[in-house]
Motif scaffolding. Structure first.
Motif, mmCIF file in Angstrom:
data_model
loop_
_atom_site.group_PDB
_atom_site.id
_atom_site.type_symbol
_atom_site.label_atom_id
_atom_site.label_comp_id
_atom_site.label_asym_id
_atom_site.label_seq_id
_atom_site.Cartn_x
_atom_site.Cartn_y
_atom_site.Cartn_z
ATOM 1 N N ILE A 138 0.834 -1.206 0.000
ATOM 2 C CA ILE A 138 0.000 0.000 0.000
ATOM 3 C C ILE A 138 0.870 1.258 0.000
ATOM 4 O O ILE A 138 0.583 2.218 -0.735
ATOM 5 N N LEU A 139 1.930 1.277 0.791
ATOM 6 C CA LEU A 139 2.822 2.447 0.762
ATOM 7 C C LEU A 139 3.457 2.584 -0.615
ATOM 8 O O LEU A 139 3.556 3.703 -1.150
ATOM 9 N N ALA A 140 3.878 1.461 -1.208
ATOM 10 C CA ALA A 140 4.459 1.529 -2.550
ATOM 11 C C ALA A 140 3.453 2.121 -3.541
ATOM 12 O O ALA A 140 3.806 2.945 -4.391
ATOM 13 N N ALA A 141 2.200 1.725 -3.418
ATOM 14 C CA ALA A 141 1.164 2.254 -4.305
ATOM 15 C C ALA A 141 0.971 3.747 -4.099
ATOM 16 O O ALA A 141 0.871 4.524 -5.055
ATOM 17 N N LYS A 142 0.928 4.156 -2.836
ATOM 18 C CA LYS A 142 0.733 5.575 -2.531
ATOM 19 C C LYS A 142 1.930 6.412 -2.977
ATOM 20 O O LYS A 142 1.796 7.622 -3.202
#
Length: 277
Positions: free
Chosen positions: A158-162
């Motif tokens: 999720i952090l990578a996506a954000k």
């Protein structure tokens, strides 16, 4: 009907490093989730996966270095959220990132990650997850392809996506983690995350710019050559889930697979390491 889990509450003396050793050893025999409290550690395992003989042979319970008492009870899977909500506080990683539950209020941050871990591992409270989030915050991910291996709650994906990753595969062998990552990816509006249930055999003919693997030492040692074969030239590999004392053997396996050590972060004897292809 939900599955039944065994809830173990361990009270070790001294608290550290007993708690860290407990988490590492219990993870090896099938414990799926942990809640660290001020004076104790709570661990959960699916009742059908519990092997009493393996449990009683754990080094941390056999050594005379610690005094550890424990109690156990059966809990229904659906009761996990209530237990978690009582014990999970929001956390901040640096100034830019927060990991919280849907009911938490946090100050404004660039990367606001909302998760409900249920029976999955990875709230950011454990040192390994926290350090991997630190690594990702320092990394240019925009437009990159990313693999989150052993994704747990999906918090790293999720952090990578954000941070602008173009495409992310999140993989976990555990069905509950698979389902939880799907839910959390949707909760955070991250359509570029695809979640898969499986192990390193899924990676055949896959290639990535960045690979993240926060798993235990033995699985990492087995799978590092596969990760290396799936990294594009100049790609980055981030590893955690092991102690500083294990770093030498992890790095030796990485070097033998054509990877170069770049950086490590340490916290309470745990380590998270960055390599480049």
């Amino acid at each position: 009907m939900g599955q039944t889990f065994l809830e173990f509450t361990f009270t070790p003396n001294p608290l550290q490093p007993a708690v860290d050793i407990l988490i590492a050893e219990l993870s090896e025999i099938g414990f799926e989730s942990f809640v660290e409290k001020e004076t104790s550690l709570v661990g959960y395992i699916n009742e059908k996966d519990f092997n009493e003989e393996q449990f009683l042979e754990l080094y941390v319970l056999q050594t005379g270095d610690f005094q550890i008492t424990y109690t156990t009870k059966s809990v229904a899977q659906q009761n996990w959220n209530a237990e978690w909500e009582k014990s999970f506080d929001p956390i901040y990683i640096g100034e830019d990132c927060a990991v919280r539950a849907p009911f938490h209020k946090v100050r404004p941050v660039t990367y606001d990650i909302v998760i409900e871990p249920k029976m999955s591992f990875g709230t950011g409270h454990h040192e390994t997850t926290h350090m991997m989030l630190q690594h990702l915050l320092e990394t240019d991910i925009s437009g990159k392809s990313v693999l989150d291996m052993g994704c747990g709650t999906g918090v790293l994906a999720i952090l990578a996506a954000k941070k602008g990753a173009a495409q992310i595969d999140a993989v976990d062998i555990d069905n509950w983690c698979f389902k939880n990552s799907v839910e959390n990816a949707a909760r955070n509006d991250c359509p570029q995350i695809q979640v898969f249930e499986g192990d390193a055999s899924y990676l055949k003919n896959k290639m990535y710019d960045i690979i993240i693997a926060n798993i235990n030492r033995n699985i990492l040692l087995e799978d590092i050559p596969t990760y290396a074969s799936c990294l594009k030239k100049g790609g980055q590999l981030f590893l955690s889930g092991f102690y500083l004392s294990d770093l030498k053997m992890i790095s030796a396996k990485c070097e033998a697979s054509g990877l170069q050590f770049l950086k490590k972060i340490e916290k309470n004897n745990w380590v998270a390491v960055k390599y480049v292809h």
